[in-house]
Design a protein around this motif. Structure first.
Motif, PDB file in Angstrom:
ATOM      1  N   LYS A   1       0.817  -1.215   0.000  1.00  0.00           N
ATOM      2  CA  LYS A   1       0.000   0.000   0.000  1.00  0.00           C
ATOM      3  C   LYS A   1       0.851   1.265   0.000  1.00  0.00           C
ATOM      4  CE  LYS A   1      -3.960  -2.029   2.415  1.00  0.00           C
ATOM      5  NZ  LYS A   1      -4.832  -1.974   3.608  1.00  0.00           N
ATOM      6  N   ALA A   2       2.024   1.196   0.611  1.00  0.00           N
ATOM      7  CA  ALA A   2       2.848   2.396   0.780  1.00  0.00           C
ATOM      8  C   ALA A   2       3.890   2.567  -0.316  1.00  0.00           C
ATOM      9  CB  ALA A   2       3.544   2.346   2.142  1.00  0.00           C
ATOM     10  N   ALA A   3       4.459   1.495  -0.811  1.00  0.00           N
ATOM     11  CA  ALA A   3       5.569   1.592  -1.758  1.00  0.00           C
ATOM     12  C   ALA A   3       5.137   2.324  -3.019  1.00  0.00           C
ATOM     13  CB  ALA A   3       6.081   0.196  -2.102  1.00  0.00           C
ATOM     14  N   SER A   4       5.904   3.348  -3.387  1.00  0.00           N
ATOM     15  CA  SER A   4       5.651   4.187  -4.572  1.00  0.00           C
ATOM     16  C   SER A   4       4.402   5.046  -4.444  1.00  0.00           C
ATOM     17  CB  SER A   4       5.551   3.327  -5.840  1.00  0.00           C
ATOM     18  OG  SER A   4       6.761   2.628  -6.064  1.00  0.00           O
ATOM     19  N   PHE A   5       3.877   5.173  -3.219  1.00  0.00           N
ATOM     20  CA  PHE A   5       2.713   6.024  -3.001  1.00  0.00           C
ATOM     21  C   PHE A   5       2.916   6.979  -1.825  1.00  0.00           C
ATOM     22  CE2 PHE A   5       0.851   2.369  -5.203  1.00  0.00           C
ATOM     23  CZ  PHE A   5       0.133   3.011  -6.207  1.00  0.00           C
ATOM     24  N   SER A   6       4.155   7.273  -1.498  1.00  0.00           N
ATOM     25  CA  SER A   6       4.423   8.101  -0.322  1.00  0.00           C
ATOM     26  C   SER A   6       5.340   9.265  -0.665  1.00  0.00           C
ATOM     27  CB  SER A   6       5.043   7.260   0.801  1.00  0.00           C
ATOM     28  OG  SER A   6       5.166   8.026   1.980  1.00  0.00           O
ATOM     29  N   TYR A   7       4.886  10.468  -0.333  1.00  0.00           N
ATOM     30  CA  TYR A   7       5.673  11.673  -0.556  1.00  0.00           C
ATOM     31  C   TYR A   7       6.776  11.828   0.481  1.00  0.00           C
ATOM     32  CZ  TYR A   7       2.432  13.629  -4.033  1.00  0.00           C
ATOM     33  OH  TYR A   7       1.678  13.856  -5.169  1.00  0.00           O
ATOM     34  N   CYS A   8       6.657  11.157   1.615  1.00  0.00           N
ATOM     35  CA  CYS A   8       7.666  11.278   2.669  1.00  0.00           C
ATOM     36  C   CYS A   8       8.077   9.891   3.132  1.00  0.00           C
ATOM     37  CB  CYS A   8       7.143  12.108   3.843  1.00  0.00           C
ATOM     38  SG  CYS A   8       5.790  11.355   4.771  1.00  0.00           S
ATOM     39  N   ASP A   9       9.109   9.826   3.938  1.00  0.00           N
ATOM     40  CA  ASP A   9       9.559   8.547   4.468  1.00  0.00           C
ATOM     41  C   ASP A   9       8.522   7.999   5.456  1.00  0.00           C
ATOM     42  OD1 ASP A   9      11.807   8.763   2.942  1.00  0.00           O
ATOM     43  OD2 ASP A   9      13.144   9.321   4.577  1.00  0.00           O
ATOM     44  N   TYR A  10       8.531   6.689   5.621  1.00  0.00           N
ATOM     45  CA  TYR A  10       7.497   6.071   6.450  1.00  0.00           C
ATOM     46  C   TYR A  10       8.050   4.819   7.136  1.00  0.00           C
ATOM     47  CZ  TYR A  10       7.124   2.975   2.366  1.00  0.00           C
ATOM     48  OH  TYR A  10       7.396   2.104   1.344  1.00  0.00           O
ATOM     49  N   ALA A  11       7.396   4.474   8.237  1.00  0.00           N
ATOM     50  CA  ALA A  11       7.691   3.248   8.979  1.00  0.00           C
ATOM     51  C   ALA A  11       6.365   2.712   9.499  1.00  0.00           C
ATOM     52  CB  ALA A  11       8.666   3.531  10.120  1.00  0.00           C
ATOM     53  N   PHE A  12       6.408   1.543  10.135  1.00  0.00           N
ATOM     54  CA  PHE A  12       5.179   0.908  10.615  1.00  0.00           C
ATOM     55  C   PHE A  12       5.265   0.571  12.099  1.00  0.00           C
ATOM     56  CE2 PHE A  12       4.935  -1.190   6.173  1.00  0.00           C
ATOM     57  CZ  PHE A  12       4.297  -0.085   5.638  1.00  0.00           C
ATOM     58  N   HIS A  13       4.121   0.742  12.790  1.00  0.00           N
ATOM     59  CA  HIS A  13       3.840   0.071  14.054  1.00  0.00           C
ATOM     60  C   HIS A  13       2.940  -1.122  13.734  1.00  0.00           C
ATOM     61  CE1 HIS A  13       4.985   3.781  16.198  1.00  0.00           C
ATOM     62  NE2 HIS A  13       4.019   4.439  15.588  1.00  0.00           N
ATOM     63  N   MET A  14       2.890  -2.095  14.624  1.00  0.00           N
ATOM     64  CA  MET A  14       1.961  -3.216  14.482  1.00  0.00           C
ATOM     65  C   MET A  14       0.879  -3.131  15.545  1.00  0.00           C
ATOM     66  SD  MET A  14       0.669  -5.896  13.206  1.00  0.00           S
ATOM     67  CE  MET A  14       1.842  -6.128  11.866  1.00  0.00           C
ATOM     68  N   ILE A  15      -0.376  -3.047  15.132  1.00  0.00           N
ATOM     69  CA  ILE A  15      -1.503  -3.148  16.061  1.00  0.00           C
ATOM     70  C   ILE A  15      -1.784  -4.627  16.299  1.00  0.00           C
ATOM     71  CG2 ILE A  15      -3.980  -2.800  16.350  1.00  0.00           C
ATOM     72  CD1 ILE A  15      -3.710  -0.186  14.826  1.00  0.00           C
ATOM     73  N   LEU A  16      -1.674  -5.058  17.537  1.00  0.00           N
ATOM     74  CA  LEU A  16      -1.939  -6.456  17.911  1.00  0.00           C
ATOM     75  C   LEU A  16      -3.312  -6.560  18.548  1.00  0.00           C
ATOM     76  CD1 LEU A  16       1.427  -7.698  19.481  1.00  0.00           C
ATOM     77  CD2 LEU A  16       0.499  -8.267  17.237  1.00  0.00           C
ATOM     78  N   THR A  17      -4.195  -7.321  17.922  1.00  0.00           N
ATOM     79  CA  THR A  17      -5.517  -7.568  18.495  1.00  0.00           C
ATOM     80  C   THR A  17      -5.719  -9.037  18.847  1.00  0.00           C
ATOM     81  OG1 THR A  17      -6.544  -7.961  16.328  1.00  0.00           O
ATOM     82  CG2 THR A  17      -6.462  -5.681  17.113  1.00  0.00           C
TER      83      THR A  17
END
Length: 512
Positions: free
Chosen positions: A128-144
């Motif tokens: 979803k993010a690759a090649s669609f982000s104007y800025c740098d990004y990272a992820f958290h993981m929501i654990l349910t």
């Protein structure tokens, strides 16, 4: 064609920033010692540099503050539980981010209760993010659904992949964990050097009040705030701190909204517990009266925890930023449009309001930095504290090792502000049409702004220039950032070490 520095020189850099005032959490560096040379995406050196370099581009900061790029570490984009994906995906959300001075976002990869593995979830978010982000990004993981295999086998893989934080919920039926589940995740996170984020509200208190309100027909948006009183946040905050103290695990309590919850956090920090806290601009500026309004307009301001009803809470949160209670300030940007049957108007059916059906969350990724800067102009916080909570601390807390500082070797992520009272900048009242998100309203409509980022620079590239057409970056500019372990408060309780090591990141054998 190269632009010549004032004195002949031979070494060419990509960008020179001159005549600004560099801000760090502890200091100000004034011209002429504040020049910045940038090459190959990194800060090459800082100092009195005029005459030492030629540059492909020179920017004159004209006496304005020069800060590290903003890091918004609580952002929901393209999230699976964002109903109908009716708002911001990565492209529009990150476009909005750079226009407001944010150069890195940390977004949430969301595990549904039915997901038996989190690794495919992460893969999907990368797509979803690759090649669609104007800025740098990272992820958290929501654990349910932190099953034994996820906690024991997959969390170490996430750390290897550069995902070094998890988020847990104490509320929402589709998301919440029991205390024992939270404790088990904290044990594993402590062993792995991860940071545990906690949404702290007492679910049973909220359920009881909500049932009573519905029985009385009190279902308008305003009653969302009534259903989630401060005591539900205060109790859950204290309980989360108690669990973290038992495990001696670093935690971050997200989007704190009340004075009492902030006091619990300050008291824990005074005991040297590894407790961090976050608040958001909506809790600094807006009151629950915003949830009133005709034509269901109050739904625009539904978020959890809700907006509070007292200026005393707003003042206490500003004080909490100033005195260090709050480690970071994030937007909690939540991409729900208003005028859509799949957006906020999910809570309006056949002309009847149902506050429990309104998607929770407010847009704010672009306004976060300018709203905090208003606090500098109002004298509530210093410009150094601004940089600490919006740039430096998010980098340190979440292991963004090359971000959050203007120093040699760091990524050249820089924001240049107008000099206050600069005639080049005309104060304005904000309208949603000025923003770059894909949402049809802003909760900060008509608010006056006395400054805004003039330039946003990511790895040496000017991606936003307010006086030169606005957005200059591309949706392919952003890169995924692999994070390292947190650099702030770490476990220190030797007594806990007598029993914690037997788990070593694994849950007990009787845990299902």
């Amino acid at each position: 064609m190269s632009v010549q520095s004032p004195i002949n020189a031979s070494f060419e850099v990509d960008l020179l920033i001159l005549n600004g005032t560099i801000v760090s959490p502890s200091d100000l560096i004034h011209a002429p010692a504040s020049d910045i040379a940038i090459k190959d995406g990194k800060i090459l050196c800082v100092g009195a540099l005029q005459g030492l370099f030629t540059a492909k581009r020179v920017i004159d900061a004209k006496g304005g503050y020069v800060t590290p790029g903003g890091i918004d570490s609580h952002v929901h984009l393209s999230q699976q539980n964002s109903i109908g994906a009716v708002g911001d995906k990565f492209e529009s959300g990150t476009r909005s981010a750079i226009a407001g001075g944010t150069t890195t976002v940390i977004c949430f990869a969301f595990q549904a209760k039915t997901d038996e593995s989190v690794l495919p979830v992460v893969e999907e978010y990368h797509k979803k993010a690759a090649s669609f982000s104007y800025c740098d990004y990272a992820f958290h993981m929501i654990l349910t659904n932190p099953t034994r295999s996820i906690v024991e086998q997959e969390l170490p893989i996430l750390v290897e992949q550069g995902i070094t934080s998890v988020k847990l919920y104490m509320t929402y039926d589709a998301l919440k964990l029991g205390d024992r589940q939270i404790l088990d995740v904290m044990i594993a996170a402590r062993a792995l050097g991860m940071t545990t984020m906690v949404h702290a509200e007492n679910a049973d208190m909220i359920a009881l009040i909500t049932e009573q309100l519905y029985e009385q027909g009190k279902t308008d948006p305003y009653y969302h705030a009534i259903s989630r009183p401060k005591i539900s946040e205060d109790e859950a905050t204290y309980r989360a701190i108690s669990m973290a103290e038992l495990i001696d695990a670093p935690i971050l309590l997200v989007h704190i909204s009340s004075a009492v919850a902030a006091k619990h956090i300050k008291d824990a920090q005074t005991k040297l517990l590894p407790i961090h806290a976050e608040t958001c601009p909506q809790y600094l500026y807006l009151l629950s009266e915003k949830l009133h309004g005709e034509n269901f307009e109050g739904a625009k301001h539904v978020c959890s925890p809700p907006l509070r009803d007292s200026m005393a809470d707003l003042d206490a949160l500003w004080d909490g930023i100033a005195n260090g209670t709050f480690t970071i300030l994030s937007s909690d940007h939540a991409p729900f449009v208003f005028d859509s049957p799949m957006g906020k108007k999910l809570g309006l059916k056949d002309g009847v309001s149902r506050f429990t059906a309104i998607p929770n969350g407010l847009p704010g990724i672009e306004t976060r930095m300018p709203l905090l800067y208003k606090g500098v102009q109002a004298g509530r916080i210093s410009i150094q504290k601004f940089v600490e909570v919006a740039c430096a601390n998010p980098a340190r807390l979440y292991g963004l090792s090359n971000k959050g500082s203007i120093a040699p070797g760091y990524d050249a992520d820089v924001v240049i502000w107008y000099k206050d009272n600069d005639t080049d900048f005309k104060p304005f009242a904000l309208t949603n049409e000025m923003l770059h998100h894909n949402i049809d309203y802003t909760p900060f409509e008509d608010m006056e702004f006395g400054n805004w980022p003039k330039y946003t620079i990511i790895r040496g590239n000017v991606v936003w220039a307010r006086d030169e057409g606005g957005i200059l970056g591309k949706k392919t500019d952003g890169k995924f950032i692999r994070r390292v372990k947190a650099g702030l408060r770490q476990p220190r309780n030797k007594f806990v070490n007598e029993w914690i090591p037997q788990y070593r990141g694994r849950v007990p054998s009787n845990y299902e």
